[in-house]
Design a protein around this motif. Structure first.
Motif, PDB file in Angstrom:
ATOM      1  N   VAL B  34     -22.834   7.681  -9.458  1.00 27.39           N
ATOM      2  CA  VAL B  34     -22.619   6.943  -8.057  1.00 27.39           C
ATOM      3  C   VAL B  34     -20.804   5.547  -7.893  1.00 27.39           C
ATOM      4  N   VAL B  35     -21.913   5.128  -9.170  1.00 29.36           N
ATOM      5  CA  VAL B  35     -20.535   4.008  -9.614  1.00 29.36           C
ATOM      6  C   VAL B  35     -19.332   4.389 -10.023  1.00 29.36           C
ATOM      7  N   LEU B  36     -19.523   4.728 -10.771  1.00 25.07           N
ATOM      8  CA  LEU B  36     -18.378   6.406 -11.524  1.00 25.07           C
ATOM      9  C   LEU B  36     -17.480   6.801 -10.251  1.00 25.07           C
ATOM     10  N   LEU B  37     -18.663   7.325  -9.593  1.00 24.98           N
ATOM     11  CA  LEU B  37     -17.821   8.299  -8.489  1.00 24.98           C
ATOM     12  C   LEU B  37     -16.712   7.563  -7.315  1.00 24.98           C
ATOM     13  N   VAL B  38     -18.083   6.317  -7.109  1.00 21.03           N
ATOM     14  CA  VAL B  38     -17.050   4.750  -6.248  1.00 21.03           C
ATOM     15  C   VAL B  38     -15.879   4.768  -6.249  1.00 21.03           C
ATOM     16  N   ALA B  39     -16.284   3.851  -8.034  1.00 22.52           N
ATOM     17  CA  ALA B  39     -14.900   3.352  -8.343  1.00 22.52           C
ATOM     18  C   ALA B  39     -13.672   4.366  -8.668  1.00 22.52           C
ATOM     19  N   LEU B  40     -14.081   5.481  -8.307  1.00 22.37           N
ATOM     20  CA  LEU B  40     -12.681   6.536  -9.166  1.00 22.37           C
ATOM     21  C   LEU B  40     -12.295   6.707  -7.214  1.00 22.37           C
ATOM     22  N   LEU B  41     -12.683   6.631  -6.844  1.00 24.39           N
ATOM     23  CA  LEU B  41     -12.198   7.378  -4.928  1.00 24.39           C
ATOM     24  C   LEU B  41     -11.174   6.278  -5.161  1.00 24.39           C
ATOM     25  N   TRP B  42     -11.947   4.957  -4.681  1.00 22.77           N
ATOM     26  CA  TRP B  42     -11.858   3.373  -4.800  1.00 22.77           C
ATOM     27  C   TRP B  42     -10.003   3.673  -5.587  1.00 22.77           C
ATOM     28  N   CYS B  44      -8.273   5.606  -6.726  1.00 22.19           N
ATOM     29  CA  CYS B  44      -7.145   7.013  -5.818  1.00 22.19           C
ATOM     30  C   CYS B  44      -7.088   6.360  -4.897  1.00 22.19           C
ATOM     31  N   TRP B  45      -7.838   5.510  -3.346  1.00 18.59           N
ATOM     32  CA  TRP B  45      -7.161   5.544  -2.554  1.00 18.59           C
ATOM     33  C   TRP B  45      -6.537   4.164  -2.792  1.00 18.59           C
ATOM     34  N   TRP B  46      -6.410   3.082  -3.575  1.00 14.94           N
ATOM     35  CA  TRP B  46      -5.440   2.067  -3.841  1.00 14.94           C
ATOM     36  C   TRP B  46      -4.189   2.844  -4.466  1.00 14.94           C
ATOM     37  N   LEU B  47      -4.387   3.897  -5.423  1.00 15.33           N
ATOM     38  CA  LEU B  47      -2.891   4.238  -5.584  1.00 15.33           C
ATOM     39  C   LEU B  47      -2.161   4.451  -4.439  1.00 15.33           C
ATOM     40  N   PHE B  48      -3.691   5.710  -3.683  1.00 17.91           N
ATOM     41  CA  PHE B  48      -2.673   6.518  -2.646  1.00 17.91           C
ATOM     42  C   PHE B  48      -1.664   4.831  -1.127  1.00 17.91           C
ATOM     43  N   ALA B  49      -2.138   3.920  -1.134  1.00 20.00           N
ATOM     44  CA  ALA B  49      -2.331   2.810  -0.203  1.00 20.00           C
ATOM     45  C   ALA B  49      -0.402   2.830  -1.047  1.00 20.00           C
ATOM     46  N   ASN B  50      -0.948   2.095  -2.802  1.00 24.33           N
ATOM     47  CA  ASN B  50       0.361   1.525  -2.972  1.00 24.33           C
ATOM     48  C   ASN B  50       1.262   1.833  -2.608  1.00 24.33           C
ATOM     49  N   THR B  51       1.189   3.764  -2.850  1.00 28.01           N
ATOM     50  CA  THR B  51       2.357   4.423  -3.041  1.00 28.01           C
ATOM     51  C   THR B  51       2.774   4.627  -1.898  1.00 28.01           C
ATOM     52  N   THR B  52       1.937   5.211  -0.722  1.00 29.38           N
ATOM     53  CA  THR B  52       2.460   5.483   0.885  1.00 29.38           C
ATOM     54  C   THR B  52       3.312   3.975   0.965  1.00 29.38           C
ATOM     55  N   ALA B  53       2.582   2.777   1.062  1.00 28.40           N
ATOM     56  CA  ALA B  53       3.541   1.405   1.290  1.00 28.40           C
ATOM     57  C   ALA B  53       4.767   0.960   0.237  1.00 28.40           C
ATOM     58  N   ASN B  54       5.239   2.171  -0.823  1.00 25.39           N
ATOM     59  CA  ASN B  54       5.528   1.292  -1.541  1.00 25.39           C
ATOM     60  C   ASN B  54       7.177   2.819  -0.897  1.00 25.39           C
ATOM     61  N   LEU B  55       6.621   3.862  -0.591  1.00 26.71           N
ATOM     62  CA  LEU B  55       7.530   4.870  -0.330  1.00 26.71           C
ATOM     63  C   LEU B  55       8.200   4.163   1.218  1.00 26.71           C
ATOM     64  N   GLU B  56       7.869   3.651   1.925  1.00 27.76           N
ATOM     65  CA  GLU B  56       8.046   3.531   3.436  1.00 27.76           C
ATOM     66  C   GLU B  56       8.403   2.311   3.379  1.00 27.76           C
ATOM     67  N   ARG B  57       8.819   1.399   2.055  1.00 31.13           N
ATOM     68  CA  ARG B  57       9.502   0.115   2.046  1.00 31.13           C
ATOM     69  C   ARG B  57      11.007   0.469   1.336  1.00 31.13           C
ATOM     70  N   GLN B  58      11.170   1.496   0.305  1.00 31.67           N
ATOM     71  CA  GLN B  58      11.868   1.927   0.104  1.00 31.67           C
ATOM     72  C   GLN B  58      12.646   3.214   0.945  1.00 31.67           C
ATOM     73  N   LYS B  59      12.114   4.225   2.261  1.00 27.46           N
ATOM     74  CA  LYS B  59      12.801   4.469   2.568  1.00 27.46           C
ATOM     75  C   LYS B  59      12.641   5.819   1.774  1.00 27.46           C
ATOM     76  N   ILE B  60      11.644   6.549   1.089  1.00 27.20           N
ATOM     77  CA  ILE B  60      11.827   7.394   0.745  1.00 27.20           C
ATOM     78  C   ILE B  60      11.512   8.279   1.562  1.00 27.20           C
ATOM     79  N   ALA B  61      12.221  10.101   1.812  1.00 22.68           N
ATOM     80  CA  ALA B  61      10.720  10.833   2.571  1.00 22.68           C
ATOM     81  C   ALA B  61      10.388  11.573   1.365  1.00 22.68           C
TER      82      ALA B  61
END
Lengths: 418, 401
Positions: B34-42, B44-61
C-alpha cells in the motif's frame, strides 16, 4: 642363457613430420587440403594488410611537433592527439585547475589498486607503469606529468597505501579503502570538480569534458546501477504482487527503449516534469538517465544469479531464523553475485561504451571532444588519427575490464563448477 | 511463552501463536505494498501536475494534432512517397520504415558474418581461429558510435567524387554520394510473376511436409533443398516468359556534378549497416561459439558411430542442439541492433530518432508526444520481437519428462 633373454629394441623415434615445429604446423595449419587453402588465404591477407597498417601507425608516422606542417611523413600524424591532449583529457576545464582532476585520479588509483589487486606483484607493476614508465615516456611528448607536486603526492600515497599499510599487523586495510572509495571519495571528488568552496574556483559542468567526463559518467553510472539493479532484481522476485509488477514494468520499460531516446527524454522532457524554478544540471539529467538505463540491465543480470541459487539456501536460512534482508544479504546475494560476475562486468563494459552517446545531447565526452576538434580549420584533416586514438583508449579500458573479470572469476571460483 | 501454552491447551489442532500485526508477514506485506502504491501514485500525480503547469506556462498545446500539419523539410531516403508538403505523420512513417530497413539488413548481415566468425573461432586451424579472436576482441571493445563515425567520416569518404565515379558495370556508379544502380520498374502483368513466386513458396511448404512424412514412414529421403531452389527460380521465370518479361530498368544518369535517377544506396545507410553488422557480428560470433561448445562431444561421437558423415552430423545433430542455446541470446542481439540503429541520429541517416525525435521535435516543440511516440515504437518492436522469439524458443526447447 643370457642371450635368450628378450631384449626389446629401443622404441623408434616418432616420424619427424609429426613432432616439433613441423609437426605443429602440419597439425594446426595444413591438416587437410581445405585447411591449407584457408591458411594460405589468411597468410596472404595478413601479409597484404599488416605491413601497411604498421607502417602507417608507426614507421612513417610523425610523433613530435606542434603544428600540422610537422607531419611530413606518409603515415599517421600523432602530433594531432599530442597537441590536443589537454582538450581530449579535460575538455574545457580551466588549465590552471587540472591538478584537481589529477589529484582525484591519483587518489582513486592509490585506494583502488590495493582494493582490486590482492598481490604485491600486481601493485608493483601498477606502481612501475604509472610512476616510472609513464613519466619517462610522457616527458618526451610533454604530456605527463603536468605537475610534479601532484605527481609526488600520488606516488607517496600509492606507496604508503599499497606497501606500508598492508604490512601493519591487524589492520583490515581493504575494508577501510572500500569504505573510503564508496563514501568519502565521491564527496571529495564532487567538491574538487565543481569547486566553489574551500577557496577553489567554481567550474560549471558545461566546461567538463573529454576523458574526464567519460570517466565521471561511467563511474557514476556503474556505482549507481549496481545497488539499484540489485533492489530491482529482488523486487522482481518478491512475493508481493504490487512490488513485483512495479519492478517488472520498470525493468522492461527501460530495456525496451534505446539509450538515445532515454537521453533525449532526460534533456527535453525532464525539465517539463519538474516544478517551476527547479532546474537540474544537464550533466546530472544525463547521469540519471544512464543510471536508470543500466540499472534495468543490471537487474536482469542479478536476477539470473538469484535464479541459480537453489531454494534450499533460502529455506535453510529461514530455518536458522534469519530475516529476509539477512537471508538475502548474507546467504543468497554473495553466492548469486559471484555467479554473475561476467554478466555484471559485461554490463559495465556496455555502459562504458554507451557513455559516448552523450555527445548527441551536446555533452563533450572523449569522442565528443575529438569530433568537435575536426571543426578546427587547422586540424580538420586528421579524422583517422582522431578516431584511432579514441578507439585505442576505449579498447584499453574495455579489454582491461573483461580480462580483470576473467581473473576475478577464476579467483572466486570456489568449487561449484566441475 | 505463557501465551502460547494457553493456546496449546485451548485448541486441539497445531499450536497457534498470536503474532503482533507488525510481525505478521501478510500484514507487513500488505502494508508495504500500500505504501509503495500510494507513493507511486503520488509521484505520478506530482509529475502530471508539474507537466500541465509547465505546458500552460510555456503555452505549448498538447495533443497529436501536429501529426496532420505540413512538415516542410526534405528527407534524403524516402522508401514511400514523401515531399516537403507531406505531413509530420508521413515523416514519422518514413522514419519508421527507414529504421526497419537498416535493422533488417543489419540483422541479416550480422548473422551471416557472426556465424562465419563464430565457426572460424572454433576452427582447428590455428591461424584462422586467432584471426577470428582478434576480430572479436577488437570490434566488441570499441564503442559503436565511434565505429559509425569511422565508417562514415573515414572509410566512405575515401570513395571518389561523382565526376570520377567507380563503374564496376556500365550502369553502376559508386562515389561519395552513394551507390547508384539501375532501378527495376514493373510494368503491367508483373503481378503474374509475383503470383508465380507465391505459388512456389506454398508448393515448397507442402513439399517439405510431404518429404518429412515420407521419410518417417518409409525412410527414403527426398532432395528437398535443390527442388525448392528449382521451384523458386523456375516458376517466376516461366511466369515472366509467358507474359513477355514485364519489367524495365530505370538507369541512373550522370550529369556533370551529380548522378540522378536509378536506385540509390546512400552512404549514411551503408555506414550504418556496416557499423551495426560488424559490431553485432562480434557478439553473435561469441554466442555461436558458446552454443556449439555447449553440445557435448559425445553427441558427435554417437552420430559418427551411427554412420553419419560429418555434414549430416553437423546439420542433423549438432546445429539443432546448438540452436537451442544460441536462440535466446541471439534474439537479444537482434533487439540491441534494432535499438542501436537509433545512433543513426549522429550521422543524419533519416530513421525514426533522427527524423522524428530530432527534426520534428525541434520544429514543433511537442516534446512529450514526440518522445512518447518514439519510445512506444521501440518498445513495441522490442516486445513483439521478443514475444515472437519466445514462441520459437518454446518450439525448440527440450521436451523434458
Amino acid at each position: 642363457m643370457a642371450e635368450d633373454v628378450f631384449q626389446p629394441k629401443p622404441a623408434r623415434e616418432p616420424p619427424a613430420a609429426t613432432t616439433g615445429v613441423i609437426g605443429w604446423v602440419r597439425k594446426n595449419l595444413f591438416a587437410t587440403w581445405f585447411d591449407s587453402l584457408l591458411t594460405l588465404f589468411c597468410l596472404v591477407a595478413v601479409i597484404y594488410l599488416l605491413p601497411p597498417v604498421l607502417d602507417w601507425a608507426f614507421f612513417s608516422a610523425d610523433f613530435l611537433g606542434t603544428k600540422p606542417e610537422d607531419c611530413e611523413g606518409a603515415g599517421a600524424c600523432w602530433v594531432y592527439p599530442n597537441v590536443w591532449w589537454d582538450a581530449f583529457m579535460y575538455g574545457q576545464y580551466p588549465a590552471t585547475e587540472y591538478w584537481r582532476i589529477n589529484i582525484s585520479y591519483y587518489t582513486a588509483i592509490a585506494f583502488g589498486v590495493p582494493l582490486l589487486a590482492d598481490t604485491q606483484r600486481v601493485r608493483a607493476i601498477v606502481l612501475g607503469v604509472v610512476f616510472v614508465f609513464l613519466p619517462l615516456f610522457g616527458m618526451v611528448f610533454g604530456w605527463y606529468p603536468d605537475n610534479w607536486a601532484v605527481f609526488a603526492y600520488g606516488a607517496v600515497l600509492f606507496a604508503v597505501l599499497s606497501f606500508l599499510v598492508p604490512r601493519m599487523p591487524g589492520v583490515r586495510y581493504r575494508l577501510w579503502y572500500g569504505v573510503f572509495m564508496l563514501i568519502a571519495f565521491p564527496v571529495i571528488a564532487f567538491f574538487l570538480y565543481t569547486g566553489g568552496s574551500f577557496g577553489l574556483a567554481h567550474v560549471e559542468t558545461p566546461k567538463w569534458g573529454g576523458m574526464f567526463l567519460t570517466l565521471v559518467i561511467a563511474i557514476t553510472g556503474i556505482t549507481a546501477s549496481l545497488p539499484i539493479g540489485i533492489v530491482l532484481a529482488l523486487g522482481r522476485r518478491s512475493n508481493m504482487p504490487a512490488v513485483r509488477s512495479v519492478c517488472v514494468v520498470f525493468i522492461e520499460f527501460w530495456r525496451a527503449v534505446p539509450l538515445i531516446t532515454v537521453l533525449f527524454m532526460s534533456s527535453v522532457m525532464l525539465p517539463l516534469f519538474l516544478p517551476e524554478g527547479v532546474n537540474f544540471d544537464k550533466l546530472l539529467r544525463a547521469l540519471i538517465g544512464v543510471a536508470m538505463f543500466s540499472a534495468a540491465y543490471m537487474a536482469e543480470v542479478v536476477r539470473g544469479g538469484l535464479q541459480a541459487i537453489p531454494k534450499g539456501q533460502v529455506e535453510a536460512s529461514s530455518a536458522l531464523g534469519l530475516s529476509y534482508w539477512k537471508t538475502m544479504g548474507l546467504i543468497v546475494l554473495p553466492q548469486a553475485l559471484k555467479l554473475v560476475i561476467p554478466g555484471i562486468v559485461n554490463t559495465f563494459i556496455g555502459l562504458f561504451k554507451d557513455t559516448t552517446l552523450v555527445l548527441i545531447i551536446g555533452l563533450f565526452d572523449l569522442l565528443g571532444m575529438v569530433q568537435s576538434s575536426f571543426a578546427n580549420p587547422t586540424w580538420k584533416d586528421f579524422p583517422t588519427e582522431g578516431y584511432v586514438f579514441t578507439a585505442v583508449v576505449f579498447w584499453c579500458f574495455c579489454f582491461g575490464m573483461s580480462r580483470y573479470s576473467m581473473n576475478l572469476e577464476r579467483k572466486l571460483h570456489t568449487g561449484h563448477k566441475r | 511463552m505463557a501465551d502460547s501454552s494457553t493456546t496449546l491447551n485451548r485448541s486441539s489442532g497445531p499450536p497457534k501463536t498470536k503474532v503482533a500485526p507488525w510481525n505478521d508477514p501478510k500484514v507487513r506485506g500488505f502494508f508495504f505494498q500500500v505504501v509503495l502504491l500510494v507513493a507511486l501514485l503520488w509521484f505520478c500525480w506530482w509529475l502530471f501536475a508539474n507537466t500541465t503547469a509547465n505546458l500552460e506556462r510555456q503555452k505549448i498545446a498538447s495533443g497529436f494534432d501536429f501529426l496532420g500539419t505540413t512538415a516542410g523539410f526534405g528527407i534524403i531516403q524516402t522508401p514511400i512517397d514523401y515531399s516537403e508538403t507531406s505531413t509530420y505523420g508521413r515523416a514519422f512513417m518514413v522514419g519508421l520504415i527507414n529504421t526497419l530497413i537498416v535493422s533488417v539488413i543489419g540483422c541479416v548481415v550480422a548473422t551471416v558474418l557472426g556465424f562465419l566468425i563464430g565457426v572460424a573461432r572454433l576452427s582447428h586451424n590455428w591461424l584462422v581461429s586467432r584471426l577470428a579472436a582478434v576480430y572479436i576482441e577488437i570490434f566488441r571493445n570499441i564503442p559503436l558510435l565511434l565505429q559509425i563515425f569511422f565508417w562514415y567520416f573515414v572509410v566512405l569518404r575515401l570513395l571518389p567524387h561523382p565526376r570520377d565515379s567507380l563503374r564496376p558495370f556500365s550502369d553502376v556508379y559508386i562515389n561519395v554520394r552513394g551507390i547508384f544502380t539501375p532501378n527495376p520498374v514493373p510494368l503491367d502483368g508483373f503481378s503474374v510473376v509475383v503470383i508465380a513466386f507465391v505459388v512456389a513458396v506454398v508448393a515448397i511448404v507442402f513439399l517439405r511436409r510431404w518429404a518429412t512424412r515420407r521419410q518417417e514412414s518409409t525412410g527414403q529421403t527426398f532432395p528437398v533443398f535443390w527442388t525448392s531452389v528449382g521451384l523458386l527460380v523456375l516458376l517466376p521465370l516461366i511466369g515472366a516468359a509467358v507474359t513477355g518479361f514485364p519489367m524495365t530498368w530505370e538507369y541512373p544518369k550522370a550529369t556533370r556534378f551529380s548522378i540522378s535517377g536509378g536506385f540509390t544506396i546512400y552512404p549514411e545507410l551503408a555506414a550504418m549497416v556496416m557499423a551495426l553488422s560488424v559490431y553485432t557480428a562480434s557478439f553473435i560470433a561469441e554466442i555461436v561459439r558458446a552454443g556449439i561448445l555447449a553440445v557435448s562431444h559425445g553427441q558427435t561421437e554417437a552420430a559418427h558411430s551411427l554412420g553419419l558423415r560429418n555434414g549430416p552430423t553437423l546439420r542433423l545433430v549438432i546445429i539443432p542442439q546448438a540452436m537451442r542455446v544460441i536462440i535466446p541470446p541471439l534474439t537479444s542481439q537482434y533487439l540491441n541492433l534494432t535499438k542501436n540503429s537509433s545512433l543513426s541520429a549522429a550521422i543524419a541517416y533519416p530513421e525514426l530518432v533522427s527524423v522524428f525525435a530530432g527534426t520534428v521535435l525541434n520544429q514543433t516543440g511537442q516534446a512529450i508526444e514526440v518522445i512518447g511516440i518514439t519510445m512506444l515504437v521501440y518498445a513495441t518492436i522490442s516486445l513483439s520481437i521478443s514475444a515472437g522469439m519466445n514462441i520459437y524458443n518454446k518450439k525448440m526447447a527440450l521436451v523434458e519428462r
